[in-house]
Motif scaffolding. Structure first.
Motif, short mmCIF file in Angstrom:
data_model
loop_
_atom_site.label_atom_id
_atom_site.label_comp_id
_atom_site.label_asym_id
_atom_site.label_seq_id
_atom_site.Cartn_x
_atom_site.Cartn_y
_atom_site.Cartn_z
N PRO A 91 0.84 -1.22 0.00
CA PRO A 91 0.00 0.00 0.00
C PRO A 91 0.87 1.25 0.00
CG PRO A 91 0.11 -0.91 2.21
CD PRO A 91 0.88 -1.86 1.33
N VAL A 92 1.51 1.52 -1.13
CA VAL A 92 2.51 2.58 -1.23
C VAL A 92 1.95 3.93 -0.79
CG1 VAL A 92 3.95 3.90 -2.81
CG2 VAL A 92 3.85 1.42 -3.01
N GLU A 93 0.85 4.32 -1.37
CA GLU A 93 0.33 5.67 -1.11
C GLU A 93 -0.07 5.84 0.35
OE1 GLU A 93 -2.84 8.93 -2.88
OE2 GLU A 93 -2.49 7.04 -3.92
N ALA A 94 -0.66 4.81 0.95
CA ALA A 94 -1.07 4.91 2.36
C ALA A 94 0.14 5.07 3.27
CB ALA A 94 -1.87 3.67 2.75
N VAL A 95 1.20 4.31 3.00
CA VAL A 95 2.41 4.42 3.82
C VAL A 95 3.04 5.79 3.65
CG1 VAL A 95 4.74 3.53 4.15
CG2 VAL A 95 2.85 1.94 3.81
N VAL A 96 3.16 6.23 2.41
CA VAL A 96 3.79 7.53 2.14
C VAL A 96 3.02 8.65 2.83
CG1 VAL A 96 4.26 9.23 0.35
CG2 VAL A 96 4.88 6.84 -0.01
N ARG A 97 1.71 8.67 2.69
CA ARG A 97 0.93 9.75 3.27
C ARG A 97 0.96 9.72 4.80
NH1 ARG A 97 -1.98 12.93 0.06
NH2 ARG A 97 -2.01 12.40 -2.17
N ASP A 98 1.00 8.54 5.36
CA ASP A 98 1.08 8.43 6.82
C ASP A 98 2.36 9.06 7.35
OD1 ASP A 98 0.29 7.59 9.39
OD2 ASP A 98 1.51 5.78 9.22
N GLU A 99 3.48 8.75 6.71
CA GLU A 99 4.76 9.28 7.17
C GLU A 99 4.94 10.74 6.76
OE1 GLU A 99 6.69 7.90 9.22
OE2 GLU A 99 5.90 5.85 9.21
N GLY A 152 7.10 -3.21 11.49
CA GLY A 152 8.02 -3.60 12.56
C GLY A 152 9.43 -3.09 12.37
N ALA A 153 9.77 -2.67 11.15
CA ALA A 153 11.11 -2.16 10.87
C ALA A 153 11.15 -0.63 10.80
CB ALA A 153 11.62 -2.74 9.55
N ARG A 154 10.02 0.00 11.05
CA ARG A 154 9.93 1.45 10.88
C ARG A 154 11.04 2.20 11.60
NH1 ARG A 154 7.87 5.91 13.60
NH2 ARG A 154 6.93 7.53 12.24
N GLY A 155 11.29 1.86 12.84
CA GLY A 155 12.25 2.62 13.63
C GLY A 155 13.65 2.04 13.65
N ASP A 156 13.95 1.07 12.79
CA ASP A 156 15.26 0.41 12.84
C ASP A 156 16.30 1.22 12.06
OD1 ASP A 156 17.38 -1.25 13.13
OD2 ASP A 156 16.38 -3.05 12.39
N ASP A 157 16.71 2.34 12.65
CA ASP A 157 17.74 3.16 12.01
C ASP A 157 19.08 2.42 11.92
OD1 ASP A 157 16.03 5.36 11.72
OD2 ASP A 157 16.46 6.05 13.75
N GLN A 158 19.35 1.52 12.87
CA GLN A 158 20.63 0.83 12.87
C GLN A 158 20.81 -0.02 11.62
OE1 GLN A 158 23.05 1.23 15.42
NE2 GLN A 158 24.25 0.38 13.74
N TRP A 214 11.95 9.60 4.63
CA TRP A 214 12.07 8.68 3.49
C TRP A 214 12.45 7.28 3.94
CZ3 TRP A 214 10.55 8.65 -1.37
CH2 TRP A 214 11.10 7.71 -2.25
N TRP A 215 13.41 7.17 4.86
CA TRP A 215 13.85 5.84 5.29
C TRP A 215 12.80 5.13 6.12
CZ3 TRP A 215 16.92 2.90 2.95
CH2 TRP A 215 18.03 3.39 2.26
N ARG A 216 11.98 5.87 6.86
CA ARG A 216 10.86 5.22 7.54
C ARG A 216 9.88 4.64 6.53
NH1 ARG A 216 11.43 9.61 11.38
NH2 ARG A 216 9.85 10.84 10.27
N ILE A 217 9.62 5.40 5.47
CA ILE A 217 8.76 4.90 4.40
C ILE A 217 9.35 3.65 3.76
CG2 ILE A 217 7.93 5.40 2.05
CD1 ILE A 217 7.69 8.35 2.97
N VAL A 218 10.63 3.69 3.44
CA VAL A 218 11.29 2.57 2.77
C VAL A 218 11.26 1.32 3.63
CG1 VAL A 218 13.51 1.72 1.93
CG2 VAL A 218 12.77 4.05 1.36
N ARG A 219 11.58 1.48 4.91
CA ARG A 219 11.60 0.29 5.78
C ARG A 219 10.21 -0.32 5.90
NH1 ARG A 219 15.48 3.54 8.70
NH2 ARG A 219 13.84 4.29 10.10
N ARG A 220 9.18 0.51 5.96
CA ARG A 220 7.82 -0.03 6.04
C ARG A 220 7.42 -0.72 4.74
NH1 ARG A 220 3.72 4.40 8.34
NH2 ARG A 220 2.29 2.62 8.01
N ILE A 221 7.76 -0.13 3.61
CA ILE A 221 7.43 -0.74 2.32
C ILE A 221 8.16 -2.05 2.13
CG2 ILE A 221 7.79 -0.50 -0.18
CD1 ILE A 221 7.03 2.44 0.11
N VAL A 222 9.44 -2.09 2.46
CA VAL A 222 10.25 -3.28 2.18
C VAL A 222 10.07 -4.34 3.25
CG1 VAL A 222 12.61 -4.14 1.88
CG2 VAL A 222 11.95 -1.93 0.90
N LEU A 223 10.05 -3.95 4.53
CA LEU A 223 10.10 -4.92 5.62
C LEU A 223 8.89 -4.92 6.53
CD1 LEU A 223 13.84 -4.30 6.56
CD2 LEU A 223 12.93 -6.23 5.25
N GLY A 224 8.07 -3.89 6.46
CA GLY A 224 6.88 -3.83 7.30
C GLY A 224 6.99 -2.83 8.43
#
Length: 394
Positions: free
Chosen positions: A134-142, A177-183, A165-175
């Motif tokens: 759900p690309v658009e939903a994730v993008v708009r949320d962030e 659960g990976a939103r805050g995984d900056d490491q 951008w990286w929060r969006i990418v992590r959610r799109i790619v990994l879900g």
């Protein structure tokens, strides 16, 4: 076949290849990017390629490099042929590319060959479809949080944009659960910084193992609504997806700087400032060009900014021209490469970047870069002055 003089070979090395390497081919170096913008390095490189074409004609120009057969393409039709006839007889898995990408993605499709490449290409093409997430939903949320921040400060910086951008990418790619995984991204960036040096930097196997372990923990969740939920063994492919999304973020930020909207805006940003400025192919057999044979293992170089910003061929070379994407294009305008080696995530990147441009553009108006547009644009230093539009953030 044209063979360049020693002086012209030195000029190509000094103005085209070495500056490209210095800026960072795997991850950009902020200090060098700032210097490149100040010295207008891409203009010098484009002038060099124009000089080669004017002096030697449209055929590939061989450089005088001891121990290697290296040819620079200067004709759009030759670029079209090189990309269309990949991966055989023009392999994407060049020696230089392998030595760089093996630092963080030794099993990626880009440096695979033969039957393995066919299998991995099919896996990537199936997974990297916009409809899978759900690309658009994730993008708009962030984007909502970023919009509020920019409204309070009055400007958008690269650092602020990149965090979102990286929060969006992590959610799109990994879900989620990976939103805050900056490491995860920090470790990948460190590996990519090593990859900038290719074979000159020793591989950091401990760091790569840590990164891969962290990545595999996210992949094991196979979270619904993410690319990780797609079938197949994705572990060796996701590092390249994350790598590619970094370039997509740069393209999107630059698009904001020229007032672009939608997917055509992303395409124009990538045309104006290609994030893969040098496309490489290596011949797996002797090949004939303009009546002359070039030997096996010849490395072919396509310098994209020359073909994308050549005013002698393109009347729109140095302006924002989204209308060009409505008709057939010059065969050498290839922001996502071309032929069988075209980026398998092209549509996903366009959907994500376009959604980001539209989400921000509904609420914010940015002061844009003046035309004619510069040939080097340092995204790290962008500070876009922003004003609110009439639309309120809900």
């Amino acid at each position: 076949m044209a063979i360049s003089s020693r002086l012209d070979t030195a000029r190509v090395l000094a103005t085209v290849l070495l500056p490209t390497l210095a800026k960072g081919v795997i991850v950009r170096r902020p200090g060098v990017m700032a210097l490149a913008e100040k010295t207008r390095s891409d203009s010098a490189a484009i002038d060099t390629l124009r000089h080669l074409r004017d002096r030697y004609g449209p055929e590939p120009v061989r450089l005088r490099i001891t121990g290697r057969s290296v040819a620079v393409l200067v004709d759009p039709a030759d670029v079209g042929r090189l990309l269309a006839e990949s991966p055989a007889p023009f392999s994407l898995a060049t020696r230089e590319k392998k030595s760089a990408l093996e630092h963080f993605q030794p099993h990626g499709v880009l440096i695979s060959e033969g039957e393995e490449r066919r299998r991995l290409r099919e896996l990537n093409e199936g997974a990297l479809r916009p409809e899978n997430v759900p690309v658009e939903a994730v993008v708009r949320d962030e984007a909502d949080l970023l919009i509020r921040h920019v409204m309070s400060t009055g400007e958008l910086t690269w650092d602020g944009f990149a965090q979102t951008w990286w929060r969006i990418v992590r959610r799109i790619v990994l879900g989620d659960g990976a939103r805050g995984d900056d490491q995860l991204v920090d470790d990948l960036k460190a590996l990519r910084q090593n990859a900038n040096w290719a074979f000159l930097h020793p591989k950091r196997r401990g760091l790569r193992d840590r990164f891969q372990h962290r990545l595999d923990e996210h992949l094991r969740r196979r979270e619904d609504g993410s690319l990780a939920a797609q079938p197949g063994d994705l572990s060796g492919q996701v590092p390249h997806w994350l790598f590619a999304f970094d370039s997509a973020g740069i393209v999107t930020m630059r698009a904001l700087a020229i007032g672009a909207r939608g997917t055509r805006g992303v395409l124009e940003s990538a045309r104006l400032w290609p994030t893969t400025p040098v496309i490489l192919r290596e011949s797996t057999e002797p090949t004939r060009w303009h009546g002359t044979w070039l030997p096996k293992n010849t490395e072919f170089i396509v310098f994209s900014p020359f073909f994308h910003r050549d005013p002698e061929r393109l009347p729109y070379a140095d302006r924002y021209a989204p209308e060009i994407w409505d008709r057939p294009l010059d065969p050498a305008i290839v922001p996502f490469s071309g032929g069988p080696g075209v980026c398998p995530g092209r549509d996903l990147v366009l959907a994500t970047g376009g959604a980001m441009l539209d989400a921000l553009g509904e609420h914010l108006s940015f002061r844009v870069v003046d035309a004619p547009l510069p040939r080097t644009l340092n995204h790290f230093s962008l500070r876009l002055q922003a004003t609110r539009t009439g639309t309120r953030v809900s």
